[in-house]
Design an enzyme around this catalytic site. Structure first.
Site, PDB file in Angstrom:
ATOM      1  N   LYS A 112      -5.363  19.519  46.211  1.00 52.06           N
ATOM      2  CA  LYS A 112      -4.363  20.548  45.926  1.00 52.06           C
ATOM      3  C   LYS A 112      -3.304  19.987  44.967  1.00 52.06           C
ATOM      4  CE  LYS A 112      -3.852  21.805  50.450  1.00 52.06           C
ATOM      5  NZ  LYS A 112      -3.646  22.704  51.637  1.00 52.06           N
TER       6      LYS A 112
ATOM      7  N   TYR B 138      -7.343  32.225  50.403  1.00 51.30           N
ATOM      8  CA  TYR B 138      -6.568  32.090  51.636  1.00 51.30           C
ATOM      9  C   TYR B 138      -6.372  33.436  52.340  1.00 51.30           C
ATOM     10  CZ  TYR B 138      -5.379  27.128  50.918  1.00 51.30           C
ATOM     11  OH  TYR B 138      -5.418  25.754  50.795  1.00 51.30           O
TER      12      TYR B 138
ATOM     13  N   ASN C 261      -0.219  19.069  51.921  1.00 49.97           N
ATOM     14  CA  ASN C 261      -1.029  18.118  52.681  1.00 49.97           C
ATOM     15  C   ASN C 261      -2.293  17.683  51.931  1.00 49.97           C
ATOM     16  OD1 ASN C 261      -2.407  20.471  52.869  1.00 49.97           O
ATOM     17  ND2 ASN C 261      -2.182  20.735  55.080  1.00 49.97           N
TER      18      ASN C 261
ATOM     19  N   HIS D 226      -7.780  20.561  50.628  1.00 49.15           N
ATOM     20  CA  HIS D 226      -8.378  21.685  51.353  1.00 49.15           C
ATOM     21  C   HIS D 226      -9.843  21.358  51.574  1.00 49.15           C
ATOM     22  CE1 HIS D 226      -9.794  25.678  52.451  1.00 49.15           C
ATOM     23  NE2 HIS D 226     -10.836  25.383  51.698  1.00 49.15           N
TER      24      HIS D 226
ATOM     25  N   GLU E   8     -16.415  29.929  49.766  1.00 48.41           N
ATOM     26  CA  GLU E   8     -15.483  29.238  48.870  1.00 48.41           C
ATOM     27  C   GLU E   8     -16.211  28.663  47.652  1.00 48.41           C
ATOM     28  OE1 GLU E   8     -13.542  26.633  51.693  1.00 48.41           O
ATOM     29  OE2 GLU E   8     -12.418  28.313  52.570  1.00 48.41           O
TER      30      GLU E   8
HETATM   31  P1  IDP Z   1      -6.349  23.590  56.791  1.00 52.24           P
HETATM   32  O1  IDP Z   1      -5.957  23.354  55.349  1.00 52.24           O
HETATM   33  O2  IDP Z   1      -6.261  22.325  57.616  1.00 52.24           O
HETATM   34  O3  IDP Z   1      -7.659  24.306  56.951  1.00 52.24           O
HETATM   35  P2  IDP Z   1      -5.076  26.119  57.519  1.00 52.24           P
HETATM   36  O4  IDP Z   1      -4.564  26.467  58.871  1.00 52.24           O
HETATM   37  O5  IDP Z   1      -6.308  26.796  57.035  1.00 52.24           O
HETATM   38  O6  IDP Z   1      -5.218  24.526  57.436  1.00 52.24           O
HETATM   39  O7  IDP Z   1      -3.878  26.401  56.496  1.00 52.24           O
HETATM   40  C1  IDP Z   1      -4.120  26.406  55.104  1.00 52.24           C
HETATM   41  C2  IDP Z   1      -2.983  25.699  54.432  1.00 52.24           C
HETATM   42  O8  IDP Z   1      -1.776  26.456  54.609  1.00 52.24           O
HETATM   43  C3  IDP Z   1      -2.646  24.312  54.982  1.00 52.24           C
HETATM   44  O9  IDP Z   1      -3.480  23.286  54.489  1.00 52.24           O
HETATM   45  C4  IDP Z   1      -1.227  24.146  54.535  1.00 52.24           C
HETATM   46  O10 IDP Z   1      -1.160  23.837  53.125  1.00 52.24           O
HETATM   47  C5  IDP Z   1      -0.666  25.574  54.733  1.00 52.24           C
HETATM   48  N1  IDP Z   1      -0.108  25.753  56.075  1.00 52.24           N
HETATM   49  C6  IDP Z   1      -0.767  25.917  57.241  1.00 52.24           C
HETATM   50  N2  IDP Z   1       0.061  26.066  58.282  1.00 52.24           N
HETATM   51  C7  IDP Z   1       1.295  26.015  57.764  1.00 52.24           C
HETATM   52  C8  IDP Z   1       2.607  26.121  58.352  1.00 52.24           C
HETATM   53  O11 IDP Z   1       2.790  26.297  59.558  1.00 52.24           O
HETATM   54  N3  IDP Z   1       3.655  26.012  57.484  1.00 52.24           N
HETATM   55  C9  IDP Z   1       3.499  25.827  56.139  1.00 52.24           C
HETATM   56  N4  IDP Z   1       2.293  25.733  55.553  1.00 52.24           N
HETATM   57  C10 IDP Z   1       1.204  25.823  56.355  1.00 52.24           C
HETATM   58 MG    MG Z   2      -8.234  26.254  56.502  1.00 52.28          MG
END
Ligand code: IDP
Ligand code: MG
Length: 143
Positions: A9, A49, A112, A115, A126
């Site tokens: 990302k 998303y 983080n 993805h 995807e």
């Molecule tokens: P993942 O990337 O581990 O699959 P997901 O729950 O699918 O996690 O969330 C997608 C992305 O959305 C996360 O990687 C992160 O960048 C963002 N995200 C998820 N939860 C939060 C939150 O509680 N606050 C802010 N950003 C979040």
């Molecule tokens: Mg996810």
């Protein structure tokens, strides 16, 4: 053998961690089947998303993932979907295990680094979203 979709990302690209992420995947034994650097359009980000539409962080997530170039990849190997998710670590880096990308290299739940598809169905969806329904992918089921 499975295929999965992995994306470094914008924060990962800006921090110069593309090589670090690819190196981990290669050393583990996974193959890179396809890869491209691109800046995602909002419409693609929103489709990618879509499961998070309506959540409080959705707009920030779309702003962030469209804020700069990403590196999108198709990764293949044994149990690639679940194995790559383990290598990424938990969504919240404060809960991600040391040894994982997020556990070792991130602190922020939104920024983080990576993805990765969370299921075979997501991987297929995807890969099609980012790399299209070329004859190669149509002829090779994603598992
Ligand atoms: P993942 O990337 O581990 O699959 P997901 O729950 O699918 O996690 O969330 C997608 C992305 O959305 C996360 O990687 C992160 O960048 C963002 N995200 C998820 N939860 C939060 C939150 O509680 N606050 C802010 N950003 C979040
Ligand atoms: Mg996810």
């Amino acid at each position: 053998m499975e295929k999965t979709f992995l994306m470094v990302k914008p924060d990962g690209v800006k921090r110069g961690l593309v090589g670090e992420v690819i190196g981990r995947l290669e050393r583990k034994g996974f193959a890179i089947e396809a890869m491209k650097m691109m800046t995602i359009e909002r419409s693609l980000a929103e489709r990618h998303y879509a499961a998070h539409d309506g959540k409080p962080f959705f707009k920030d997530l779309i702003d962030y993932v469209t804020s700069g170039p990403v590196v999108a990849m198709v990764i293949s190997g044994r149990s690639a979907v679940s194995s790559v998710r383990k290598m990424m670590g938990a969504t919240d880096p404060s809960e991600a295990e040391p040894g994982s990308v997020r556990g070792d290299l991130a602190t922020d739940i939104s920024e983080n680094i990576v993805h990765g598809s969370d299921s075979l169905e997501s991987a297929k969806r995807e890969i099609e979203l980012f790399f299209g329904l070329t004859s190669k992918w149509r002829d090779e089921p994603c598992q």
